[in-house]
Design an enzyme around this catalytic site. Structure first.
Site, PDB file in Angstrom:
ATOM      1  N   SER A  68      30.502 111.061  87.060  1.00  0.00           N
ATOM      2  CA  SER A  68      31.911 111.436  87.029  1.00  0.00           C
ATOM      3  C   SER A  68      32.185 112.426  85.894  1.00  0.00           C
ATOM      4  O   SER A  68      32.837 113.461  86.099  1.00  0.00           O
ATOM      5  CB  SER A  68      32.796 110.199  86.853  1.00  0.00           C
ATOM      6  OG  SER A  68      32.699 109.336  87.961  1.00  0.00           O
ATOM      7  N   ARG A 105      38.815 111.893  79.655  1.00  0.00           N
ATOM      8  CA  ARG A 105      39.271 110.562  80.085  1.00  0.00           C
ATOM      9  C   ARG A 105      40.556 110.644  80.894  1.00  0.00           C
ATOM     10  O   ARG A 105      40.740 109.894  81.861  1.00  0.00           O
ATOM     11  CB  ARG A 105      39.474 109.667  78.864  1.00  0.00           C
ATOM     12  CG  ARG A 105      38.183 109.207  78.215  1.00  0.00           C
ATOM     13  CD  ARG A 105      37.621 108.015  78.935  1.00  0.00           C
ATOM     14  NE  ARG A 105      36.340 107.599  78.367  1.00  0.00           N
ATOM     15  CZ  ARG A 105      35.696 106.508  78.717  1.00  0.00           C
ATOM     16  NH1 ARG A 105      36.199 105.712  79.644  1.00  0.00           N
ATOM     17  NH2 ARG A 105      34.542 106.200  78.173  1.00  0.00           N
ATOM     18  N   HIS A 131      39.611 111.837  84.265  1.00  0.00           N
ATOM     19  CA  HIS A 131      38.901 110.760  84.954  1.00  0.00           C
ATOM     20  C   HIS A 131      39.882 109.732  85.511  1.00  0.00           C
ATOM     21  O   HIS A 131      39.663 109.161  86.591  1.00  0.00           O
ATOM     22  CB  HIS A 131      37.926 110.084  83.987  1.00  0.00           C
ATOM     23  CG  HIS A 131      37.098 109.006  84.602  1.00  0.00           C
ATOM     24  ND1 HIS A 131      37.327 107.670  84.350  1.00  0.00           N
ATOM     25  CD2 HIS A 131      36.049 109.058  85.462  1.00  0.00           C
ATOM     26  CE1 HIS A 131      36.437 106.941  85.030  1.00  0.00           C
ATOM     27  NE2 HIS A 131      35.663 107.754  85.704  1.00  0.00           N
TER      28      HIS A 131
END
Length: 203
Positions: free
Chosen positions: A14, A37, A40
């Site tokens: 990812s 983050r 994500h």
């Protein structure tokens, strides 16, 4: 069905995809893990141009976390999205007084709940992941002389007030380090991901 099952491999792949598809050049170098983050959490590399992370945000926020500061959040969804359960996270949205204050002042319960942050505000990290009125209320409270948090995470979402509240924070952060996503997009998952990334770095 053939699909990747290993959790570590899923995370690794990812982040590889995010880094391959995202231009982080407009952000401070130490903010890239935060931005990664956030992306994500939402699956949208195209938000990167709208991310605003001040040059002093990571240092200030990680320092505050390392010192054991309070994390103030506008909704329970943000609180539950924060992985590190050792952090002192406070959400006042469900305080019965918030509804009463909201009705009395003609404002939302989310905005009213921010008033109950006052005693914890100095040196805290203030996290808005849902309500634009909460971010507006926080900025108004600071303008009126309330103590300043160490950092603000501004990710309210929606069609009314979300873009405007974050524009106000970006245009005048009141000398407070901040991270925000301009425009209508935002949300609890993205706001929580900022704290998760900071806590990981602070640790």
């Amino acid at each position: 069905m053939d699909y990747l099952r290993d959790p570590a491999a899923i995370y690794r792949r990812s982040f590889e995809i995010i880094r391959a598809e995202t231009d982080f050049s407009q952000l401070p170098p130490d903010a890239e893990p935060i931005a990664t983050r956030i992306i994500h959490a939402c699956g949208m590399p195209d938000i990167a141009p709208d991310l605003r992370i001040s040059s002093d945000f990571v240092t200030a926020a990680q320092g505050a976390l390392a010192a054991g500061t309070t994390v103030l959040v506008d909704v329970e969804m943000v609180r539950h999205g924060i992985i590190d359960k050792q952090l002192n996270v406070i959400c006042t949205l469900n305080d019965p007084r918030a509804r009463e204050v909201g009705l009395a002042t003609g404002n939302t319960r989310s905005a009213a709940a921010v008033e109950f942050w006052r005693d914890h505000l100095a040196g805290s990290i203030a996290v808005i992941g849902n309500a634009p009125t909460a971010l507006f209320a926080l900025l108004e409270m600071i303008d009126a002389g309330a103590p300043k948090p160490a950092a603000i995470v501004g990710f309210p979402v929606g069609f009314v007030g979300a873009a405007e509240s974050k524009d106000e924070l970006h245009a005048n952060p009141r000398g407070i380090p901040y991270a925000a996503l301009l425009g209508r997009r935002g949300g609890s998952a993205m706001a929580a991901s900022v704290i998760n990334a900071l806590a990981r770095g602070a640790a």
